[in-house]
Design an enzyme around this catalytic site. Structure first.
Site, PDB file in Angstrom:
ATOM      1  CE1 TYR A  31       1.074   0.015   4.455  1.00  0.00           C
ATOM      2  CE2 TYR A  31       0.068   2.166   4.201  1.00  0.00           C
ATOM      3  CZ  TYR A  31       0.849   1.296   4.916  1.00  0.00           C
ATOM      4  OH  TYR A  31       1.437   1.707   6.096  1.00  0.00           O
ATOM      5  CE  LYS A 145       3.250   3.328   3.226  1.00  0.00           C
ATOM      6  NZ  LYS A 145       3.588   3.489   4.657  1.00  0.00           N
ATOM      7  CD  GLU A 177      10.019   2.219  10.385  1.00  0.00           C
ATOM      8  OE1 GLU A 177       9.920   3.179   9.609  1.00  0.00           O
ATOM      9  OE2 GLU A 177       9.842   1.032  10.017  1.00  0.00           O
ATOM     10  CG  LEU A 201       8.440   2.677   4.641  1.00  0.00           C
ATOM     11  CD1 LEU A 201       8.197   1.489   3.719  1.00  0.00           C
ATOM     12  CD2 LEU A 201       7.158   3.439   4.881  1.00  0.00           C
TER      13      LEU A 201
HETATM   14  C1  DCS Z   1       6.264   2.113   9.369  1.00  0.00           C
HETATM   15  C2  DCS Z   1       6.349   3.457   8.700  1.00  0.00           C
HETATM   16  N1  DCS Z   1       7.525   4.129   8.742  1.00  0.00           N
HETATM   17  C3  DCS Z   1       7.664   5.343   8.169  1.00  0.00           C
HETATM   18  C4  DCS Z   1       6.609   5.943   7.513  1.00  0.00           C
HETATM   19  C5  DCS Z   1       6.817   7.304   6.886  1.00  0.00           C
HETATM   20  O1  DCS Z   1       6.956   7.129   5.505  1.00  0.00           O
HETATM   21  P1  DCS Z   1       6.500   8.268   4.493  1.00  0.00           P
HETATM   22  O2  DCS Z   1       7.317   9.498   4.822  1.00  0.00           O
HETATM   23  O3  DCS Z   1       6.788   7.706   3.139  1.00  0.00           O
HETATM   24  O4  DCS Z   1       5.049   8.479   4.752  1.00  0.00           O
HETATM   25  C6  DCS Z   1       5.359   5.273   7.422  1.00  0.00           C
HETATM   26  C7  DCS Z   1       4.220   5.950   6.680  1.00  0.00           C
HETATM   27  N2  DCS Z   1       2.974   5.381   6.874  1.00  0.00           N
HETATM   28  C8  DCS Z   1       1.854   5.871   6.165  1.00  0.00           C
HETATM   29  C9  DCS Z   1       1.758   7.363   6.110  1.00  0.00           C
HETATM   30  O5  DCS Z   1       0.549   7.699   6.768  1.00  0.00           O
HETATM   31  N3  DCS Z   1      -0.064   6.560   7.213  1.00  0.00           N
HETATM   32  C10 DCS Z   1       0.639   5.463   6.884  1.00  0.00           C
HETATM   33  O6  DCS Z   1       0.388   4.302   7.169  1.00  0.00           O
HETATM   34  C11 DCS Z   1       5.232   4.011   8.029  1.00  0.00           C
HETATM   35  O7  DCS Z   1       4.050   3.340   7.995  1.00  0.00           O
END
Ligand code: DCS
Length: 282
Positions: A31, A145, A177, A201
């Site tokens: 996703y 992801k 993270e 991620l």
């Molecule tokens: C586990 C994880 N780490 C880091 C990030 C930050 O990555 P981006 O800068 O590319 O967004 C996300 C974003 N998760 C998405 C962003 O908003 N909701 C979510 O599930 C995430 O799910």
């Protein structure tokens, strides 16, 4: 309100997802969440390229090219007159009688996308947020992801039950993270964030932050740091699509720095906001 099902713009009420969809039964899919400001997609190419990389990592065939996908997303934003919000999109390995084995090539992927209004978290970005720390219990491909978000949900739920915004995960003492964000520390004017490997991620916002620091003479290193480094840092902040640049003022009940968002974090917030305006207009 419209959404996309397998590339076609469809009324939300028309959508039927099959109970034998492998996304539903196994979390067998990938996703993305893409930000929209002033009706313009922010860092869309980076997100779609990562979606393609995630699909490739689990041997999932993309339903169409990222170019076609971007076209459809732009049309969806137009149809739904989305100004500021997000697009959620996911691709599953499709509908097939439940079996761990992949279905045959005759079974195509199921691709959906929808929009949602979402304001920027301005108050939280102004005041800073509180977080907890939790053990990172995830698998060793956090760079993908995928729809397998149970550990992320449990971490975020624990944070919320402790009156906190996010849970900062750590593995053997090393900070990885957040449950849905990346986390960086500032020590003596230098930004440090976990290297982009299989344990995190590789966030798009993280990549933008690193580029903005580099372009604006803010020292930034992709280097691991410990929970002790985190608690003792001058500043700590989150980055993420829905989080933007989010200062952390307290972790596990302990104040960070002087308990208010720090100057480097403020500078990065300003740079990030300018980047949004550059890509998406006022
Ligand atoms: C586990 C994880 N780490 C880091 C990030 C930050 O990555 P981006 O800068 O590319 O967004 C996300 C974003 N998760 C998405 C962003 O908003 N909701 C979510 O599930 C995430 O799910």
């Amino acid at each position: 309100v419209k959404m996309i099902l397998n590339g076609n713009i469809t009324e939300r009420t028309e959508i039927k997802i099959d109970l034998e969809d492998r996304g539903y039964q196994f979390g067998d899919g990938v996703y993305e969440v893409i930000r929209v400001y002033n009706g313009v997609l922010f860092t869309a190419d980076e997100h779609l390229n990562r979606l393609e990389a995630s699909a490739r990592s689990i041997h999932l065939t993309m339903p169409c090219s990222t170019v076609e996908m971007k076209e459809q997303l732009l049309q969806l934003v137009e149809e739904n007159k989305l100004d500021t919000g997000i697009i959620y999109l996911q691709i599953t390995r499709g509908v097939s009688p439940r079996n761990h084995l992949f279905p045959g090539a005759e079974v195509g992927p199921v691709y959906i996308a929808y929009t949602r209004e979402l304001a920027s978290p301005t108050a939280a970005m102004e005041n800073g947020v509180k977080t907890i720390t939790v053990e990172d219990i995830r698998w060793l491909r956090c760079d993908i992801k995928s729809l397998n978000l149970l550990p992320n949900l449990l971490a975020k739920q624990k944070a919320s039950e402790n009156g906190c915004f996010e849970a900062l995960q750590h593995r053997n003492g090393t900070v990885t993270e957040g449950s849905s964000s990346n986390v960086s520390i500032v020590v003596n004017g230098e930004v440090k964030t976990h290297p982009a490997n299989n344990l995190i991620l590789n966030g798009i916002s993280r990549q933008v932050m690193i580029r903005l620091c580099t372009d604006n003479q803010i020292a930034v290193k992709e280097e691991i740091y410990t929970v002790e480094d985190l608690i003792g840092a001058d500043e700590v902040f989150l980055t993420g699509t829905t989080t933007e640049v989010m200062p952390i003022i307290e972790i596990d009940g302990k104040k960070i720095g002087n308990g208010a968002p720090g100057p480097i974090t403020r500078q990065i917030q300003t740079l990030f906001k300018a980047e949004i305006e550059k890509q998406c207009g006022q």
